[in-house]
Write a protein that holds these residues in place. Structure first.
Motif, short mmCIF file in Angstrom:
data_model
loop_
_atom_site.label_atom_id
_atom_site.label_comp_id
_atom_site.label_asym_id
_atom_site.label_seq_id
_atom_site.Cartn_x
_atom_site.Cartn_y
_atom_site.Cartn_z
N GLU A 146 9.54 -9.44 -4.00
CA GLU A 146 9.82 -8.21 -3.25
C GLU A 146 8.83 -7.12 -3.65
OE1 GLU A 146 11.42 -5.34 -0.75
OE2 GLU A 146 11.60 -7.51 -0.73
N HIS A 149 5.49 -7.88 -2.07
CA HIS A 149 5.59 -7.61 -0.64
C HIS A 149 5.48 -6.10 -0.37
CE1 HIS A 149 6.87 -8.04 3.52
NE2 HIS A 149 7.82 -7.14 3.30
N ARG A 150 6.19 -5.30 -1.16
CA ARG A 150 6.15 -3.84 -0.98
C ARG A 150 4.76 -3.28 -1.26
NH1 ARG A 150 11.79 -1.09 -2.95
NH2 ARG A 150 13.12 -2.34 -1.61
N GLY A 152 1.96 -4.81 -0.80
CA GLY A 152 1.15 -5.16 0.37
C GLY A 152 1.43 -4.29 1.57
N ARG A 153 2.68 -3.82 1.72
CA ARG A 153 3.04 -2.99 2.87
C ARG A 153 2.76 -1.52 2.61
NH1 ARG A 153 8.76 -3.61 4.72
NH2 ARG A 153 8.00 -2.25 6.35
N VAL A 154 3.04 -1.02 1.43
CA VAL A 154 2.91 0.41 1.14
C VAL A 154 1.47 0.78 0.75
CG1 VAL A 154 3.69 2.27 -0.40
CG2 VAL A 154 5.32 0.62 0.46
N THR A 157 -0.86 2.45 3.29
CA THR A 157 -0.40 3.71 3.89
C THR A 157 -0.76 4.88 3.01
OG1 THR A 157 1.76 3.68 2.81
CG2 THR A 157 1.56 2.47 4.90
N HIS A 181 -4.98 -1.71 -2.93
CA HIS A 181 -4.60 -1.96 -1.54
C HIS A 181 -4.69 -0.71 -0.68
CE1 HIS A 181 -3.15 -5.80 -3.00
NE2 HIS A 181 -3.09 -6.19 -1.74
#
Length: 187
Positions: A146, A149-150, A152-154, A157, A181
């Motif tokens: 988790e 995953h976070r 990679g997503r955050v 941004t 990232h």
């Protein structure tokens, strides 16, 4: 289609080389001297073909100015010493004039192919470097998956992130992974 800069002070040779390259579907710009070549953004080209002896400065000065753009040197005064000197300075190839059209085309194609491979390798290396911190995180529990995953997503941004946890839990590693990232990963 590749973008090539020809730096040659003799109009006949410059024109012949231009016709040869255009006939083989390359986009070509021309310059008569190193000074005139510097008016271009040299890194916009896929290849620079330059005469060794030019008015003002020698063509080998373009090697450093061009950065990662490969420079092929050609000269009427071919000697083993000048060839070795040019290659030591970073020229990708050295062709004596008058050049054989087939030999020139083979050299251009080889240099452009190597350039494409090098650009691809640099892009892959950047991708690996960006993802390495997450891969370097040890653990495959649901919580770790988790977290990865976070990241990679955050990461991509522009969102502020607060990382909390006890000493030794990987807060710094998480921060580095987020930074890598982000859009500022190279900064």
């Amino acid at each position: 289609m590749s973008h090539i800069l020809i730096v040659e002070d003799e109009p006949v040779i410059r024109g012949a080389l231009r016709k040869l390259l255009v006939r083989h579907e390359h986009s070509v710009e021309e310059a008569e001297s190193v000074e005139q070549a510097r008016e271009y953004s040299l890194n916009q080209f896929d290849l620079i073909i330059s005469d060794l002896r030019l008015p003002g400065e020698p063509g080998t000065t373009l090697i450093e100015a061009a950065g990662i753009t490969p420079v092929l040197i050609m000269t009427s005064y071919a000697s083993l010493r000048s060839a070795v000197d040019a290659m030591r300075q970073g020229a990708v190839d050295y062709i004596p004039k008058p050049f054989d059209h087939d030999e020139m085309l083979l050299a251009v194609d080889r240099v452009l192919k190597e350039g494409r491979l090098n650009r691809g390798n640099r892009a892959l290396r950047r991708d690996l470097e960006r993802s390495f911190p997450v891969r370097n995180m040890i653990g495959n529990s649901a919580a770790m998956e988790e977290l990865k995953h976070r990241i990679g997503r955050v990461g991509p941004t522009n969102t502020p992130v607060l990382i909390m946890g006890e000493a030794g839990t990987g807060k710094e590693l998480t921060a580095r992974a987020l930074h890598e990232h982000s859009e500022r990963g190279n900064g």
